[in-house]
Design a protein around this motif. Structure first.
Motif, PDB file in Angstrom:
ATOM      1  N   SER A  20      21.092   5.813  44.396  1.00 47.93           N
ATOM      2  CA  SER A  20      19.515   4.814  44.512  1.00 47.93           C
ATOM      3  C   SER A  20      18.671   5.678  45.240  1.00 47.93           C
ATOM      4  N   PHE A  21      18.604   6.648  45.722  1.00 49.92           N
ATOM      5  CA  PHE A  21      17.679   7.427  46.277  1.00 49.92           C
ATOM      6  C   PHE A  21      17.023   8.704  45.801  1.00 49.92           C
ATOM      7  N   ILE A  22      15.983   9.043  46.139  1.00 52.59           N
ATOM      8  CA  ILE A  22      15.421  10.329  45.857  1.00 52.59           C
ATOM      9  C   ILE A  22      15.265  11.017  47.051  1.00 52.59           C
ATOM     10  N   SER A  23      16.233  12.108  47.196  1.00 49.63           N
ATOM     11  CA  SER A  23      16.283  12.698  48.663  1.00 49.63           C
ATOM     12  C   SER A  23      14.924  13.397  48.822  1.00 49.63           C
ATOM     13  N   ASP A  24      14.791  13.720  50.188  1.00 51.20           N
ATOM     14  CA  ASP A  24      13.611  14.266  50.659  1.00 51.20           C
ATOM     15  C   ASP A  24      13.379  15.775  49.824  1.00 51.20           C
ATOM     16  N   GLU A  25      14.534  16.465  49.555  1.00 49.17           N
ATOM     17  CA  GLU A  25      14.282  17.624  48.730  1.00 49.17           C
ATOM     18  C   GLU A  25      13.817  17.538  47.414  1.00 49.17           C
ATOM     19  N   THR A  26      14.422  16.583  46.826  1.00 53.43           N
ATOM     20  CA  THR A  26      13.837  16.235  45.466  1.00 53.43           C
ATOM     21  C   THR A  26      12.583  15.806  45.449  1.00 53.43           C
ATOM     22  N   ALA A  27      12.166  14.924  46.087  1.00 52.86           N
ATOM     23  CA  ALA A  27      10.788  14.476  46.503  1.00 52.86           C
ATOM     24  C   ALA A  27       9.639  15.716  46.568  1.00 52.86           C
ATOM     25  N   GLU A 260      21.698  16.133  40.361  1.00 53.43           N
ATOM     26  CA  GLU A 260      21.389  17.748  40.275  1.00 53.43           C
ATOM     27  C   GLU A 260      19.867  17.951  40.216  1.00 53.43           C
ATOM     28  N   GLN A 261      19.065  17.038  40.478  1.00 53.68           N
ATOM     29  CA  GLN A 261      17.643  17.326  40.378  1.00 53.68           C
ATOM     30  C   GLN A 261      17.110  17.453  39.115  1.00 53.68           C
ATOM     31  N   GLY A 262      17.588  16.937  38.153  1.00 51.65           N
ATOM     32  CA  GLY A 262      17.396  17.123  36.716  1.00 51.65           C
ATOM     33  C   GLY A 262      15.850  16.557  36.609  1.00 51.65           C
ATOM     34  N   ALA A 263      15.144  15.563  37.089  1.00 49.19           N
ATOM     35  CA  ALA A 263      13.982  15.231  37.027  1.00 49.19           C
ATOM     36  C   ALA A 263      13.014  16.140  37.625  1.00 49.19           C
ATOM     37  N   ALA A 264      13.424  16.641  38.393  1.00 49.78           N
ATOM     38  CA  ALA A 264      12.403  17.805  38.918  1.00 49.78           C
ATOM     39  C   ALA A 264      12.306  19.285  38.122  1.00 49.78           C
ATOM     40  N   VAL A 265      13.682  19.385  37.641  1.00 47.63           N
ATOM     41  CA  VAL A 265      13.638  20.543  36.503  1.00 47.63           C
ATOM     42  C   VAL A 265      12.877  20.197  35.399  1.00 47.63           C
TER      43      VAL A 265
END
Length: 277
Positions: A20-27, A260-265
């Motif tokens: 339940s986090f958005i990592s700093d890298e993903t953000a 795996e940062q799918g939202a960012a992709v």
């Protein structure tokens, strides 16, 4: 801000990882995506209070947020309600009686204009102890008489239980309420109840009209039954790889999982025109 393209993301298990986090890298990756007229927002079953920290983290403040499973659309900068749909007393009290009568342990939360009302049925433990705020656990009580329940302004009902009981709870609620309500499995251990016709997809249609957009310029990203109505509204429908099988089958595109940062992709590909827009 002039908006020409809109990306709409579910929150739990789509933007958020399994912790339940958005990592700093993903953000940072999400914030870095830029294209002329591109804006982003969140569509969640949560209320605005529990969505707001992620909106601030991503600095997605220019577009209204879809909250409470589509029962309300809110300006994230000032909390002003732009659209809302309340649950009828008939559906609300019918849901309460269903919870009172079933022998599966559940907690029930009524969301609306006032403070949430938090109940549990006979023999149920607290399923809200691990939530970010202790407010829910401290206000949890057994389901009271119907006369003690505030029915005005309630927009959404959430039922939470053990993951292995979610499908059975959903079935019992649907069986009880029938076509009077929209009942969706919103997560592994959540069932959400709204009035018939209320959904994330219906709220997204309202938001598209409000912003003066074309459906062909809208992307919706999600993982579960609660997100499928958005897939019928946005021309670009995207499932994360961890989505359930039916949700993946309804999406036009599939991206990596929420871990795996799918939202960012998805956002990067949408901004680059790789989804055909």
């Amino acid at each position: 801000m002039y908006i020409q393209k809109l990306a709409v993301f579910d929150l739990d298990r789509t933007l958020l990882d399994d912790r339940s986090f958005i990592s700093d890298e993903t953000a940072a990756r999400l914030r870095a995506v830029s294209a002329p007229g591109l804006a982003c927002t969140i569509a969640s079953g949560r209320d605005l209070e529990r969505i707001a920290p992620y909106v601030r983290q991503l600095t997605w403040l220019s577009v209204p947020v879809i909250a409470e499973q589509g029962a309300v659309v809110v300006d994230p900068q000032n909390g002003h309600i732009l659209m809302e749909r309340a649950i009828s007393p008939e559906v609300l009290l019918g849901s309460v009686e269903t919870v009172r009568s079933i022998d599966i342990p559940v907690n029930m939360i009524l969301y609306g204009r006032g403070d949430p009302q938090v109940f549990r049925n006979a023999g149920a433990p607290s399923f809200v102890d691990e939530w970010g705020s202790s407010w829910y656990a401290s206000h949890l009580r057994y389901v009271p008489a119907a006369s003690e329940i505030a029915t005005d302004g309630v927009r959404k009902i959430s039922i939470t239980c053990l993951p292995e009981n979610t499908d059975a709870v959903r079935h019992l609620v649907v069986e009880s309420l029938g076509s009077r309500a929209n009942v969706v499995k919103a997560d592994m251990n959540f069932v959400n109840i709204m009035d018939a016709g209320v959904s994330k997809g219906a709220a997204l249609r309202w938001l598209i009209d409000y912003l003066g957009l074309e459906r062909s310029h809208v992307m919706a990203v999600g993982d579960c039954e609660a997100d499928r109505s958005m897939f019928a509204t946005a021309l670009v429908s995207v499932a994360v790889a961890n989505a359930d099988e039916q949700t993946r089958s309804l999406a036009r595109f599939v991206v990596p999982s929420n871990n795996e940062q799918g939202a960012a992709v998805a956002l990067e590909r949408f901004a680059a025109g790789e989804f055909g827009v």
